[in-house]
Design a protein around this motif. Structure first.
Motif, PDB file in Angstrom:
ATOM      1  N   ASP A 261       0.840  -1.209   0.000  1.00 37.88           N
ATOM      2  CA  ASP A 261       0.000   0.000   0.000  1.00 37.88           C
ATOM      3  C   ASP A 261       0.872   1.255   0.000  1.00 37.88           C
ATOM      4  O   ASP A 261       0.547   2.257  -0.659  1.00 37.88           O
ATOM      5  CB  ASP A 261      -0.943   0.020   1.223  1.00 37.88           C
ATOM      6  CG  ASP A 261      -2.146  -0.915   1.028  1.00 37.88           C
ATOM      7  OD1 ASP A 261      -2.144  -1.689   0.046  1.00 37.88           O
ATOM      8  OD2 ASP A 261      -3.076  -0.865   1.857  1.00 37.88           O
ATOM      9  N   GLN A 262       1.958   1.200   0.729  1.00 32.65           N
ATOM     10  CA  GLN A 262       2.916   2.310   0.746  1.00 32.65           C
ATOM     11  C   GLN A 262       3.413   2.601  -0.685  1.00 32.65           C
ATOM     12  O   GLN A 262       3.377   3.739  -1.157  1.00 32.65           O
ATOM     13  CB  GLN A 262       4.084   1.925   1.673  1.00 32.65           C
ATOM     14  CG  GLN A 262       5.398   2.651   1.441  1.00 32.65           C
ATOM     15  CD  GLN A 262       5.397   4.044   2.050  1.00 32.65           C
ATOM     16  OE1 GLN A 262       4.731   4.284   3.045  1.00 32.65           O
ATOM     17  NE2 GLN A 262       6.128   4.952   1.436  1.00 32.65           N
ATOM     18  N   ARG A 263       3.816   1.561  -1.379  1.00 31.58           N
ATOM     19  CA  ARG A 263       4.336   1.741  -2.741  1.00 31.58           C
ATOM     20  C   ARG A 263       3.237   2.233  -3.677  1.00 31.58           C
ATOM     21  O   ARG A 263       3.454   3.108  -4.522  1.00 31.58           O
ATOM     22  CB  ARG A 263       4.914   0.408  -3.254  1.00 31.58           C
ATOM     23  CG  ARG A 263       6.200  -0.006  -2.549  1.00 31.58           C
ATOM     24  CD  ARG A 263       6.862  -1.206  -3.208  1.00 31.58           C
ATOM     25  NE  ARG A 263       6.123  -2.457  -3.025  1.00 31.58           N
ATOM     26  CZ  ARG A 263       6.276  -3.278  -1.976  1.00 31.58           C
ATOM     27  NH1 ARG A 263       7.157  -2.982  -1.017  1.00 31.58           N
ATOM     28  NH2 ARG A 263       5.567  -4.387  -1.895  1.00 31.58           N
ATOM     29  N   ILE A 264       2.033   1.654  -3.526  1.00 29.48           N
ATOM     30  CA  ILE A 264       0.935   2.039  -4.431  1.00 29.48           C
ATOM     31  C   ILE A 264       0.472   3.477  -4.143  1.00 29.48           C
ATOM     32  O   ILE A 264       0.338   4.299  -5.050  1.00 29.48           O
ATOM     33  CB  ILE A 264      -0.228   1.022  -4.308  1.00 29.48           C
ATOM     34  CG1 ILE A 264       0.192  -0.307  -4.956  1.00 29.48           C
ATOM     35  CG2 ILE A 264      -1.513   1.556  -4.927  1.00 29.48           C
ATOM     36  CD1 ILE A 264      -0.747  -1.477  -4.686  1.00 29.48           C
ATOM     37  N   PHE A 265       0.261   3.815  -2.873  1.00 29.39           N
ATOM     38  CA  PHE A 265      -0.283   5.142  -2.523  1.00 29.39           C
ATOM     39  C   PHE A 265       0.684   6.268  -2.912  1.00 29.39           C
ATOM     40  O   PHE A 265       0.255   7.393  -3.151  1.00 29.39           O
ATOM     41  CB  PHE A 265      -0.593   5.222  -1.015  1.00 29.39           C
ATOM     42  CG  PHE A 265      -1.764   4.353  -0.578  1.00 29.39           C
ATOM     43  CD1 PHE A 265      -2.668   3.836  -1.495  1.00 29.39           C
ATOM     44  CD2 PHE A 265      -1.969   4.078   0.778  1.00 29.39           C
ATOM     45  CE1 PHE A 265      -3.737   3.039  -1.078  1.00 29.39           C
ATOM     46  CE2 PHE A 265      -3.042   3.292   1.195  1.00 29.39           C
ATOM     47  CZ  PHE A 265      -3.917   2.760   0.273  1.00 29.39           C
ATOM     48  N   THR A 266       1.983   5.980  -2.961  1.00 30.92           N
ATOM     49  CA  THR A 266       2.947   7.042  -3.293  1.00 30.92           C
ATOM     50  C   THR A 266       3.368   6.996  -4.759  1.00 30.92           C
ATOM     51  O   THR A 266       4.213   7.779  -5.184  1.00 30.92           O
ATOM     52  CB  THR A 266       4.212   6.921  -2.408  1.00 30.92           C
ATOM     53  OG1 THR A 266       4.775   5.610  -2.578  1.00 30.92           O
ATOM     54  CG2 THR A 266       3.891   7.147  -0.933  1.00 30.92           C
ATOM     55  N   SER A 267       2.768   6.073  -5.543  1.00 28.98           N
ATOM     56  CA  SER A 267       3.262   5.865  -6.916  1.00 28.98           C
ATOM     57  C   SER A 267       3.005   7.056  -7.834  1.00 28.98           C
ATOM     58  O   SER A 267       3.641   7.194  -8.867  1.00 28.98           O
ATOM     59  CB  SER A 267       2.637   4.596  -7.513  1.00 28.98           C
ATOM     60  OG  SER A 267       1.224   4.727  -7.552  1.00 28.98           O
ATOM     61  N   ASP A 268       2.069   7.930  -7.506  1.00 27.33           N
ATOM     62  CA  ASP A 268       1.841   9.140  -8.319  1.00 27.33           C
ATOM     63  C   ASP A 268       2.312  10.374  -7.554  1.00 27.33           C
ATOM     64  O   ASP A 268       1.830  11.489  -7.806  1.00 27.33           O
ATOM     65  CB  ASP A 268       0.359   9.263  -8.693  1.00 27.33           C
ATOM     66  CG  ASP A 268      -0.523   9.550  -7.481  1.00 27.33           C
ATOM     67  OD1 ASP A 268      -0.059   9.346  -6.328  1.00 27.33           O
ATOM     68  OD2 ASP A 268      -1.676   9.978  -7.670  1.00 27.33           O
ATOM     69  N   GLY A 269       3.190  10.163  -6.603  1.00 26.11           N
ATOM     70  CA  GLY A 269       3.682  11.284  -5.802  1.00 26.11           C
ATOM     71  C   GLY A 269       2.730  11.625  -4.656  1.00 26.11           C
ATOM     72  O   GLY A 269       2.871  12.665  -4.009  1.00 26.11           O
ATOM     73  N   GLY A 270       1.726  10.771  -4.422  1.00 25.42           N
ATOM     74  CA  GLY A 270       0.811  10.998  -3.298  1.00 25.42           C
ATOM     75  C   GLY A 270      -0.397  11.841  -3.641  1.00 25.42           C
ATOM     76  O   GLY A 270      -1.201  12.187  -2.774  1.00 25.42           O
ATOM     77  N   LYS A 271      -0.590  12.143  -4.939  1.00 19.49           N
ATOM     78  CA  LYS A 271      -1.694  13.021  -5.352  1.00 19.49           C
ATOM     79  C   LYS A 271      -3.077  12.390  -5.073  1.00 19.49           C
ATOM     80  O   LYS A 271      -3.928  12.998  -4.415  1.00 19.49           O
ATOM     81  CB  LYS A 271      -1.521  13.325  -6.845  1.00 19.49           C
ATOM     82  CG  LYS A 271      -2.695  14.011  -7.517  1.00 19.49           C
ATOM     83  CD  LYS A 271      -2.547  15.523  -7.470  1.00 19.49           C
ATOM     84  CE  LYS A 271      -3.636  16.246  -8.264  1.00 19.49           C
ATOM     85  NZ  LYS A 271      -4.959  16.159  -7.658  1.00 19.49           N
ATOM     86  N   MET A 272      -3.304  11.198  -5.587  1.00 17.07           N
ATOM     87  CA  MET A 272      -4.640  10.599  -5.486  1.00 17.07           C
ATOM     88  C   MET A 272      -5.011  10.293  -4.031  1.00 17.07           C
ATOM     89  O   MET A 272      -6.127  10.610  -3.593  1.00 17.07           O
ATOM     90  CB  MET A 272      -4.705   9.308  -6.323  1.00 17.07           C
ATOM     91  CG  MET A 272      -6.098   8.717  -6.389  1.00 17.07           C
ATOM     92  SD  MET A 272      -7.280   9.896  -7.113  1.00 17.07           S
ATOM     93  CE  MET A 272      -8.780   8.940  -7.143  1.00 17.07           C
ATOM     94  N   ILE A 273      -4.092   9.717  -3.280  1.00 18.24           N
ATOM     95  CA  ILE A 273      -4.432   9.380  -1.889  1.00 18.24           C
ATOM     96  C   ILE A 273      -4.666  10.677  -1.099  1.00 18.24           C
ATOM     97  O   ILE A 273      -5.520  10.733  -0.206  1.00 18.24           O
ATOM     98  CB  ILE A 273      -3.348   8.467  -1.241  1.00 18.24           C
ATOM     99  CG1 ILE A 273      -3.899   7.730  -0.020  1.00 18.24           C
ATOM    100  CG2 ILE A 273      -2.082   9.239  -0.886  1.00 18.24           C
ATOM    101  CD1 ILE A 273      -4.872   6.640  -0.317  1.00 18.24           C
ATOM    102  N   GLY A 274      -3.936  11.745  -1.488  1.00 18.01           N
ATOM    103  CA  GLY A 274      -4.141  13.059  -0.859  1.00 18.01           C
ATOM    104  C   GLY A 274      -5.527  13.608  -1.162  1.00 18.01           C
ATOM    105  O   GLY A 274      -6.219  14.125  -0.269  1.00 18.01           O
ATOM    106  N   ASP A 275      -5.972  13.467  -2.413  1.00 15.09           N
ATOM    107  CA  ASP A 275      -7.319  13.929  -2.786  1.00 15.09           C
ATOM    108  C   ASP A 275      -8.381  13.133  -2.015  1.00 15.09           C
ATOM    109  O   ASP A 275      -9.393  13.686  -1.576  1.00 15.09           O
ATOM    110  CB  ASP A 275      -7.554  13.751  -4.289  1.00 15.09           C
ATOM    111  CG  ASP A 275      -6.733  14.727  -5.132  1.00 15.09           C
ATOM    112  OD1 ASP A 275      -6.160  15.681  -4.548  1.00 15.09           O
ATOM    113  OD2 ASP A 275      -6.650  14.519  -6.356  1.00 15.09           O
ATOM    114  N   MET A 276      -8.140  11.851  -1.876  1.00 16.61           N
ATOM    115  CA  MET A 276      -9.113  11.009  -1.161  1.00 16.61           C
ATOM    116  C   MET A 276      -9.121  11.339   0.334  1.00 16.61           C
ATOM    117  O   MET A 276     -10.174  11.284   0.975  1.00 16.61           O
ATOM    118  CB  MET A 276      -8.813   9.520  -1.398  1.00 16.61           C
ATOM    119  CG  MET A 276      -9.051   9.096  -2.847  1.00 16.61           C
ATOM    120  SD  MET A 276      -8.712   7.334  -3.141  1.00 16.61           S
ATOM    121  CE  MET A 276     -10.369   6.644  -3.106  1.00 16.61           C
ATOM    122  N   ALA A 277      -7.961  11.697   0.861  1.00 20.31           N
ATOM    123  CA  ALA A 277      -7.888  12.085   2.275  1.00 20.31           C
ATOM    124  C   ALA A 277      -8.587  13.421   2.501  1.00 20.31           C
ATOM    125  O   ALA A 277      -9.186  13.658   3.550  1.00 20.31           O
ATOM    126  CB  ALA A 277      -6.429  12.165   2.721  1.00 20.31           C
TER     127      ALA A 277
END
Ligand SMILES: *[C@@H]1O[C@H](CO)[C@@H](O)[C@H](O)[C@H]1NC(C)=O
Ligand SMILES: *[C@@H]1O[C@H](CO)[C@@H](O)[C@H](O)[C@H]1NC(C)=O
Ligand SMILES: *[C@@H]1O[C@H](CO)[C@@H](O)[C@H](O)[C@H]1NC(C)=O
Ligand SMILES: *[C@@H]1O[C@H](CO)[C@@H](O)[C@H](O)[C@H]1NC(C)=O
Ligand SMILES: *[C@@H]1O[C@H](CO)[C@@H](O)[C@H](O)[C@H]1NC(C)=O
Ligand SMILES: *[C@@H]1O[C@H](CO)[C@@H](O)[C@H](O)[C@H]1NC(C)=O
Ligand SMILES: *[C@@H]1O[C@H](CO)[C@@H](O)[C@H](O)[C@H]1NC(C)=O
Ligand SMILES: *[C@@H]1O[C@H](CO)[C@@H](O)[C@H](O)[C@H]1NC(C)=O
Length: 561
Positions: A261-277
């Motif tokens: 999950d660490q590798r996947i969530f940071t794979s776009d520089g953290g953009k998508m997981i940041g938007d979801m957060a």
């Protein structure tokens, strides 16, 4: 056409307001979606499947502190879909997961547990794969308390054996994960979102993944939950990851190899997981869209039905019995959404005669009207607070001369002020053709004694103007084929067994003839509903499909009306 008729019905009341029901409601019946509609909306209560009850509250299973059924159902759906190859048009939601239990990529009890919850409801109108999709809808609904209702379609086709392997595993690198999700039809951004959606409930079981979550005590099942709201479908998984407060074993577990999950969530520089957060609404709308696509990923050639929609008024059980005294008894149950009812609503059914002419005030003979009644126990609800509908079931019984017959009916609901609304199923009434009708009062089922398995149905069917059916009357039963490999006994595949009915006797003074048969099945499980078909020349064919054995006298759950 019904205007006069409705006003007539309201005459005794002080106010004669009326209106016609919304024209956009689905039209009954629909062979492709009716069974799923029942399973989806009638979740708990009167004669319901109770499948969703396992997911209620998104709760931890009783006596099993690490286990959340809803989370298992979500995982089951993803693992079933995850071997899809959308370019090749293979795999997807096809229940093949049940043939793939021996693979490392399918560690854990989630798959057989999901099967156990739904298997009794597998039919030709609700495949195992459809039921897996249904279980996902229940899981997300229960864990969001009804905020997220993933649209459900039917028509998935069950696999007959294992598919290729290819479920992503935590030890794989990001290139491999990106390629797997692309094969499944999800791009790199959607991969991030879908993993977050999948990891907002539940956690990693130590028993199944000891290299990821160290086993604390082998006699107690333990899970390390993905976020602090393990039972809520919300964006906490994203917030806690972004805040660096997460306890998600796949993000911050001691074993760095399995921090997928660490590798996947940071794979776009953290953009998508940041938007979801940043927005729970964005999180839930994104998840709803992607999970819908996930369960609609099916092999090429499989045609999914329309989205299963709720019927505000739905016939639930209809029984037509013809008698020697030249009358026919019309009885049954109609399910009505509580939103249409007040505390003292009166429900009436108006029957159109066989001729098809809508019944009116001047009809001769006068149209038949039945007042329907209910009881405290005749209610059902769903397991979410934000429930799409709760229902009350109304029972009716009346009789009409056989010469008048029946072709359809409409349902009128009148409130205490006398305002009446009629529900006419999109204009033509709820069809109830009287040509080919099983006779419950003359039929029965013999259940075996304890320790035995044979079930015998003695079926009598009434056929109107039987001489037109020159090719005969037959029943089609559906029996599960025996598994060829004991490892593969997980999914029933139903094969038709056609049995002709024999002519018994004509009903004096009417145009009805009775036909009958005796059919014995040698197993107790998978008692699939049967069809009755009458065929004549020039393509004449009349059928009465999906007759539930449980309706028949002698069945443990026979309906006594
Ligand atoms: C993935 O697809 C979405 C549209 O569904 C698009 O907005 C997004 O930019 C795509 N991401 C990548 C990495 O191509
Ligand atoms: C970490 O996980 C990998 C993959 O499951 C496993 O091979 C390895 O032994 C684990 N390392 C430790 C220290 O448990
Ligand atoms: C493990 O769990 C069992 C069952 O709850 C308990 O009886 C036992 O004492 C526990 N063992 C340890 C080492 O905590
Ligand atoms: C995240 O938290 C861990 C443990 O609390 C800490 O070691 C690490 O430096 C933090 N990382 C960031 C980027 O703040
Ligand atoms: C006709 O027979 C049926 C079934 O035996 C019975 O329920 C009904 O009341 C009878 N009707 C009349 C008019 O005798
Ligand atoms: C069950 O049915 C089978 C097949 O019809 C028959 O051979 C067998 O004798 C039956 N057994 C019992 C206990 O009725
Ligand atoms: C079934 O039909 C046969 C004649 O074909 C008749 O002898 C028998 O009584 C009928 N059984 C029932 C239960 O109606
Ligand atoms: C039987 O059907 C014929 C042709 O439809 C009709 O003329 C006749 O009245 C019917 N008989 C009875 C008893 O309903």
């Amino acid at each position: 056409m019904f205007l006069q008729y409705i006003l007539l019905a309201a005459l005794t009341a002080t106010v004669t307001l009326w209106q016609l029901a919304v024209a956009t409601d689905p039209v009954w019946p629909n062979d492709k979606t009716d069974e799923l509609e029942r399973l989806l909306f009638e979740q708990e209560g009167f004669r319901t499947s109770e499948i969703a009850v396992f997911a209620k509250g998104c709760a931890v299973a009783l006596g099993q502190p690490g286990r959340i059924f809803a989370a298992e159902w979500l995982r089951n759906a993803y693992h079933d879909m995850a071997t899809a190859d959308v370019l090749a048009g293979t795999g997807g939601m096809d229940a093949s997961i049940l043939y793939e239990q021996d693979r490392d990529e399918n560690e854990g009890d989630a798959f057989l547990e999901t099967r156990a919850a739904v298997a009794d409801f597998q039919t030709r109108r609700s495949s195992m794969a459809d039921l897996f999709a249904l279980a996902l809808v229940f899981a997300v609904g229960a864990c969001s308390d009804g905020d997220i209702l993933v649209p459900l379609r039917g028509g998935r086709v069950d696999a007959t054996g294992p598919g290729p392997s290819g479920v992503p595993q935590p030890h794989e690198d990001i290139a491999s994960h990106t390629a797997s999700f692309a094969r499944q039809g999800f791009n790199a951004t959607e991969m991030i979102a879908l993993v977050a959606c999948g990891h907002t409930i539940g956690g990693v079981h130590d028993k199944d993944f000891p290299t990821i979550v160290p086993v604390k005590n082998s006699s107690v099942e333990n899970s390390q939950f993905f976020d602090t709201t393990r039972s809520h479908f919300d964006n906490r998984v994203a917030i806690e990851f972004v805040d660096n407060t997460t306890n998600n074993a796949l993000a911050v577990g001691a074993n760095t190899t399995t921090r997928s999950d660490q590798r996947i969530f940071t794979s776009d520089g953290g953009k998508m997981i940041g938007d979801m957060a940043a927005s729970n609404d964005y999180f839930t709308s994104t998840c709803s869209r992607l999970l819908e696509r996930m369960i609609n990923t099916v092999p090429r050639g499989v045609v999914l039905s329309d989205v299963v929609e709720l019927y505000p008024v739905k016939p639930w059980f209809l029984n037509l019995g013809v008698s020697e005294n030249r009358t026919m008894t019309l009885s049954g149950i109609v399910r009505i959404a509580d939103a249409l009812l007040t505390k003292s609503s009166q429900v009436r059914l108006h029957f159109n005669p066989r001729s098809g002419k809508p019944c009116s005030a001047t009809s001769n003979p006068p149209c038949a009207v039945a007042t329907a009644t209910t009881a405290d126990s005749m209610k059902s609800t769903c397991v979410y607070t934000k429930c799409p509908a709760t229902f009350t079931y109304f029972q009716f019984k009346t009789s009409v001369p056989i010469s008048q017959g029946v072709s359809s009916f409409i349902v009128e609901i009148m409130d205490e002020g006398g305002a009446a609304v009629t529900y006419d199923n999109g204009g033509n009434g709820f069809p109830w053709p009287d040509t080919l009708q099983p006779q419950l009062q003359l039929s029965h089922v013999d259940y075996p004694a304890h320790g035995e398995f044979n079930i015998t149905l003695h079926l009598v069917v009434a056929v109107l103007n039987a001489e037109q059916f020159t090719s005969g009357i037959e029943a089609i039963f559906y029996e599960p084929t025996e598994p060829t490999d004991p490892q593969f006994e997980q999914i029933a595949h139903f094969s038709p067994v056609t049995v002709p009915l024999a002519m018994s006797n004509k009903l004096e003074g009417t145009n009805y003839t009775f036909y009958n048969l005796t059919y014995t099945r040698t197993r107790l499980d998978h008692t699939h509903p049967f069809d009755v078909v009458a065929k004549g020349g020039d393509g004449v064919e009349v059928s009465n499909t999906f007759n539930d054995w449980l309706k028949f006298p002698g069945s443990p759950l026979a309906i006594d009306i």
